[in-house]
Design a protein around this motif. Structure first.
Motif, PDB file in Angstrom:
ATOM      1  N   LEU A 396     -10.620 -15.890  14.674  1.00  0.00           N
ATOM      2  CA  LEU A 396      -9.414 -14.619  14.649  1.00  0.00           C
ATOM      3  C   LEU A 396      -8.206 -14.988  13.593  1.00  0.00           C
ATOM      4  N   ALA A 397      -7.920 -16.158  13.414  1.00  0.00           N
ATOM      5  CA  ALA A 397      -6.898 -16.608  12.406  1.00  0.00           C
ATOM      6  C   ALA A 397      -7.656 -16.317  10.954  1.00  0.00           C
ATOM      7  N   ALA A 398      -8.790 -16.399  10.777  1.00  0.00           N
ATOM      8  CA  ALA A 398      -9.542 -16.118   9.595  1.00  0.00           C
ATOM      9  C   ALA A 398      -9.374 -14.592   9.403  1.00  0.00           C
ATOM     10  N   TYR A 399      -9.747 -13.823  10.397  1.00  0.00           N
ATOM     11  CA  TYR A 399      -9.602 -12.311  10.129  1.00  0.00           C
ATOM     12  C   TYR A 399      -8.214 -11.889  10.194  1.00  0.00           C
ATOM     13  N   ALA A 400      -7.207 -12.579  10.577  1.00  0.00           N
ATOM     14  CA  ALA A 400      -5.800 -12.193  10.470  1.00  0.00           C
ATOM     15  C   ALA A 400      -5.319 -12.108   8.959  1.00  0.00           C
ATOM     16  N   LEU A 401      -5.762 -13.141   8.111  1.00  0.00           N
ATOM     17  CA  LEU A 401      -5.435 -13.228   6.711  1.00  0.00           C
ATOM     18  C   LEU A 401      -5.690 -11.845   5.757  1.00  0.00           C
ATOM     19  N   GLY A 402      -6.656 -11.104   6.521  1.00  0.00           N
ATOM     20  CA  GLY A 402      -6.679  -9.672   5.726  1.00  0.00           C
ATOM     21  C   GLY A 402      -5.996  -8.598   6.857  1.00  0.00           C
ATOM     22  N   LEU A 403      -5.406  -8.937   7.674  1.00  0.00           N
ATOM     23  CA  LEU A 403      -4.845  -7.966   8.892  1.00  0.00           C
ATOM     24  C   LEU A 403      -3.949  -6.851   8.129  1.00  0.00           C
ATOM     25  N   LEU A 404      -3.007  -7.151   7.361  1.00  0.00           N
ATOM     26  CA  LEU A 404      -2.111  -6.312   6.818  1.00  0.00           C
ATOM     27  C   LEU A 404      -2.848  -5.292   5.843  1.00  0.00           C
ATOM     28  N   ALA A 405      -3.675  -5.743   4.946  1.00  0.00           N
ATOM     29  CA  ALA A 405      -4.455  -5.089   4.112  1.00  0.00           C
ATOM     30  C   ALA A 405      -5.321  -4.158   4.648  1.00  0.00           C
ATOM     31  N   SER A 406      -6.028  -4.416   5.675  1.00  0.00           N
ATOM     32  CA  SER A 406      -6.865  -3.528   6.334  1.00  0.00           C
ATOM     33  C   SER A 406      -6.219  -2.470   7.283  1.00  0.00           C
ATOM     34  N   THR A 407      -4.889  -2.516   7.618  1.00  0.00           N
ATOM     35  CA  THR A 407      -4.085  -1.493   8.361  1.00  0.00           C
ATOM     36  C   THR A 407      -3.587  -0.737   7.286  1.00  0.00           C
ATOM     37  N   ALA A 408      -2.890  -1.257   6.278  1.00  0.00           N
ATOM     38  CA  ALA A 408      -2.322  -0.475   5.089  1.00  0.00           C
ATOM     39  C   ALA A 408      -3.279   0.491   4.536  1.00  0.00           C
ATOM     40  N   SER A 409      -4.555  -0.001   4.348  1.00  0.00           N
ATOM     41  CA  SER A 409      -5.683   0.809   3.819  1.00  0.00           C
ATOM     42  C   SER A 409      -5.956   2.054   4.637  1.00  0.00           C
ATOM     43  N   ARG A 410      -5.856   1.862   5.952  1.00  0.00           N
ATOM     44  CA  ARG A 410      -6.013   3.265   6.561  1.00  0.00           C
ATOM     45  C   ARG A 410      -5.150   4.381   6.024  1.00  0.00           C
ATOM     46  N   LEU A 411      -4.043   4.109   5.896  1.00  0.00           N
ATOM     47  CA  LEU A 411      -2.850   5.177   5.447  1.00  0.00           C
ATOM     48  C   LEU A 411      -3.230   5.605   3.954  1.00  0.00           C
ATOM     49  N   LEU A 412      -3.631   4.668   3.002  1.00  0.00           N
ATOM     50  CA  LEU A 412      -3.755   5.035   1.798  1.00  0.00           C
ATOM     51  C   LEU A 412      -5.140   5.946   1.728  1.00  0.00           C
ATOM     52  N   GLN A 413      -6.222   5.469   2.438  1.00  0.00           N
ATOM     53  CA  GLN A 413      -7.265   6.479   2.685  1.00  0.00           C
ATOM     54  C   GLN A 413      -7.005   7.868   2.960  1.00  0.00           C
ATOM     55  N   ASN A 414      -6.283   7.705   4.186  1.00  0.00           N
ATOM     56  CA  ASN A 414      -6.115   9.204   4.562  1.00  0.00           C
ATOM     57  C   ASN A 414      -5.245  10.125   3.633  1.00  0.00           C
ATOM     58  N   SER A 415      -4.315   9.384   2.878  1.00  0.00           N
ATOM     59  CA  SER A 415      -3.451   9.891   1.592  1.00  0.00           C
ATOM     60  C   SER A 415      -4.423  10.617   0.660  1.00  0.00           C
ATOM     61  N   LEU A 416      -5.432   9.922   0.389  1.00  0.00           N
ATOM     62  CA  LEU A 416      -6.531  10.406  -0.718  1.00  0.00           C
ATOM     63  C   LEU A 416      -7.074  11.568  -0.137  1.00  0.00           C
ATOM     64  N   TYR A 417      -7.856  11.532   1.346  1.00  0.00           N
ATOM     65  CA  TYR A 417      -8.270  12.625   1.985  1.00  0.00           C
ATOM     66  C   TYR A 417      -7.515  13.887   1.911  1.00  0.00           C
ATOM     67  N   ALA A 418      -6.214  13.677   2.195  1.00  0.00           N
ATOM     68  CA  ALA A 418      -5.245  14.739   2.164  1.00  0.00           C
ATOM     69  C   ALA A 418      -5.100  15.432   0.861  1.00  0.00           C
ATOM     70  N   LEU A 419      -5.494  14.565  -0.107  1.00  0.00           N
ATOM     71  CA  LEU A 419      -5.287  15.188  -1.701  1.00  0.00           C
ATOM     72  C   LEU A 419      -6.624  15.634  -2.071  1.00  0.00           C
ATOM     73  N   ASP A 420      -7.597  15.901  -1.147  1.00  0.00           N
ATOM     74  CA  ASP A 420      -8.963  16.430  -1.321  1.00  0.00           C
ATOM     75  C   ASP A 420      -9.676  15.605  -2.345  1.00  0.00           C
ATOM     76  N   ASP A 421      -9.639  14.242  -2.044  1.00  0.00           N
ATOM     77  CA  ASP A 421     -10.390  13.329  -2.498  1.00  0.00           C
ATOM     78  C   ASP A 421     -11.005  12.484  -1.721  1.00  0.00           C
ATOM     79  N   PRO A 422     -12.217  12.690  -1.270  1.00  0.00           N
ATOM     80  CA  PRO A 422     -12.946  11.673  -0.426  1.00  0.00           C
ATOM     81  C   PRO A 422     -13.896  10.757  -0.834  1.00  0.00           C
ATOM     82  N   ARG A 423     -14.046  10.963  -2.234  1.00  0.00           N
ATOM     83  CA  ARG A 423     -15.142  10.117  -2.987  1.00  0.00           C
ATOM     84  C   ARG A 423     -14.476   8.705  -3.481  1.00  0.00           C
TER      85      ARG A 423
END
Length: 568
Positions: A396-423
């Motif tokens: 769990l501690a090893a996974y947690a080192l990337g936790l903030l990055a994984s979580t923030a990426s969800r929002l950035l991915q959706n932002s690109l989807y909303a801008l009609d850029d799924p690729r």
């Protein structure tokens, strides 16, 4: 107050933020501009809270399910088989379920709801019909080809025929249940597009409850771990059906003219299907990463698959609770904005990143500093012992080192989807998978030479009867995942910068929340040392509760009150 310099980056960002609060963007203020629909009140914080509340209840019920599973199955053959079997048909849900439908269908359907409700209904019915047909075919294929699929995804199980046979049997049972979850994701897309967030995210509580009830009933009668694993598999099927049925009445009320069809000629269907390929590829790449982790873990000693899965239950909690809730609530609103509204887009994204950092940074620090008492309080009972606790905490501690990055990426991915850029998110996901796998392969076998002897870590060659101890190879897989998450985040930020301008990680508050999180964890660690004699549940509550209170007080003093982050 002096005006910011117009030529500086700070000045540009200040103007963007100010423009985001103007009633009309400059491009729309001209007399010849196209008429604009009256603005919807900004309920992003409230919507994210509704999503988060639903996810919290769902994840808490899932945590209870994992506690029950750990008590009945421990970390052994039946547990490895069930965890692996659940992951295999889950590929269907992850490729066609919530994430894919959200990214490909919600942007299209949200716009239709605002402009042409009749067309929106026809599109919803056609997507539902096509999805049901595709899922039916894939479920049949999965059940028929369960053995070869299992062998490919868990090659290490071939050396243990009993484990392989049990896994194959469980896969066949669970495939229809996972198919029902895919159809449930269609309901979620409809509800979210109509700004009905709570029901769709609380519905999975029924999926968890069904498994708990079924396995408990079977356990009361006295059963082997094999029969308990089978009971959990049937609980998956019943829970999938319940999760779908509870959402259908509300969906029908929102889309009263809904008629199922296989009409692929509708403009909305064609638009959604044009997005589907890149999104499925992106989701598929991410799932390949998860299944590569499963393949790699199956090559390690027994217990690696189960340990990684227990750690992921806690790791995915903040990803879902905060990252998914914020990203899901923002996607319909971002989709309603036009690409030229750069200032408003940037403002919404930064606001979301600020809320993500506020909740996720302290969680990641607590997982590293206080993960052991947390894991002990949740899982250490029955077949799950102290050595299991330490192994799961280290993963769990090893996974947690990337936790903030994984979580923030969800929002950035959706932002690109909303801008009609799924690729672009799909290409970046591929880079993440390659990075994670290369790092995992380079370190996991080295970590597998380390074993837990009581509460200490020793080299396998130095330990007496090392086969009796737990190995740390799963920690190496988790480290690979963390490195890949940060690579993905950096690339997503660069991609978004070209479209709406630079957005800062944490929305400008990252230093504050990290400092507050470290202060809270330090105090919590001292409390943990002081209450070591208490029962594990009380000790964990005291240390983690103190850490949380210190964090909230520190953040409040630095101008980040909890009330504001909840959108109240």
């Amino acid at each position: 107050m002096s005006e910011p310099r117009t030529g500086s980056r700070a000045g540009q960002r200040a103007r963007l933020r100010q423009q985001a609060h103007d009633p009309l963007p400059e491009a729309e203020a001209r007399p010849d501009a196209a008429p604009r629909r009256p603005p919807v009140a900004d309920d992003s914080g409230r919507n994210a809270t509704l999503v988060g509340a639903g996810i919290l209840l769902s994840r808490l019920s899932g945590l209870i399910r994992e506690i029950v599973t750990a008590g009945f199955l421990g970390v052994g053959l039946a547990s490895d088989a069930f965890k692996a079997a659940l992951r295999i048909p889950n590929l269907l849900q992850n490729l066609l379920g919530e994430g894919v439908l959200s990214a490909s269908f919600i942007p299209v359907y949200s716009r239709l709801v605002d402009t042409d409700e009749e067309e929106a209904g026809r599109t919803a019915g056609a997507v539902a019909g096509l999805l049901a047909a595709a899922v039916s075919v894939l479920v049949v294929i999965g059940m028929v080809a369960a053995r070869p699929i299992t062998i490919v995804l868990t090659p290490g199980f071939r050396d243990d025929p009993e484990k392989l046979d049990l896994t194959v049997s469980l896969v066949r049972i669970m495939f229809p249940g996972i198919g029902l979850l895919v159809l449930s994701a269609w309901c979620l897309a409809i509800l979210n597009s109509h700004r009905r967030f709570f029901l769709s995210y609380v519905a999975p509580v029924l999926w968890n409850v069904a498994q708990i009830v079924v396995v408990t009933i079977v356990a009361i009668g006295g059963s082997t771990t094999t029969s308990l694993a089978n009971a959990l598999a049937w609980g998956v099927v019943l829970g999938g059906l319940a999760q779908l049925l509870v959402q259908l009445p509300t969906v029908r009320s929102l889309v009263p003219d809904l008629r199922l069809s296989l009409d692929r000629t509708l403009a909305g269907v064609r638009d959604a299907m044009s997005r589907l390929g890149p999104v499925v590829f992106g989701r598929g790449v991410v799932q390949i990463s998860g299944y590569l982790d499963l393949v790699l873990a199956s090559l390690l000693v027994t217990g690696a698959v189960a340990a990684g899965t227990y750690a992921q239950v806690l790791y995915l909690l903040p990803v879902s609770l905060f990252g998914m809730s914020i990203a899901a609530s923002e996607l319909p609103e971002l989709s309603r904005l036009r690409p030229e509204q750069r200032a408003e887009l940037a403002g919404r994204v930064e606001g979301g990143l600020r809320r993500v950092a506020y909740f996720v940074a302290p969680t990641a620090v607590i997982y590293v500093a206080l993960g052991e008492p947390l894991v002990a309080a949740l899982f250490e009972r029955g077949e799950f012992n102290a050595s299991d606790t330490r192994l799961v905490w280290l993963v769990l501690a090893a996974y947690a080192l990337g936790l903030l990055a994984s979580t923030a990426s969800r929002l950035l991915q959706n932002s690109l989807y909303a801008l009609d850029d799924p690729r672009t998110p799909a290409r970046i996901a591929l880079v993440r998978v390659v990075t994670s796998s290369l790092v995992a392969l380079s370190v996991m076998f080295l970590f597998d030479q380390l074993v837990l002897v009581g509460t200490s870590i020793q080299l396998e060659t130095d330990a007496t009867d090392s086969a009796a101890f737990l190995h740390l190879g799963a920690v190496g897989i988790a480290l690979g995942s963390a490195v890949g998450a940060w690579v993905e985040l950096v690339l997503l930020r660069l991609a978004l910068r070209w479209r709406i301008g630079s957005v800062s990680l944490g929305g400008g508050s990252l230093a504050t929340v990290v400092t507050a999180a470290l202060a809270g964890a330090a105090v919590g660690r001292l409390v943990d040392l002081a209450v070591g004699g208490l029962p594990t549940i009380l000790a964990a509550a005291a240390s983690i509760g103190t850490a949380g209170l210190v964090y909230l007080a520190f953040a409040q003093a630095r101008g980040l009150p909890l009330r504001a982050m909840l959108g109240r």
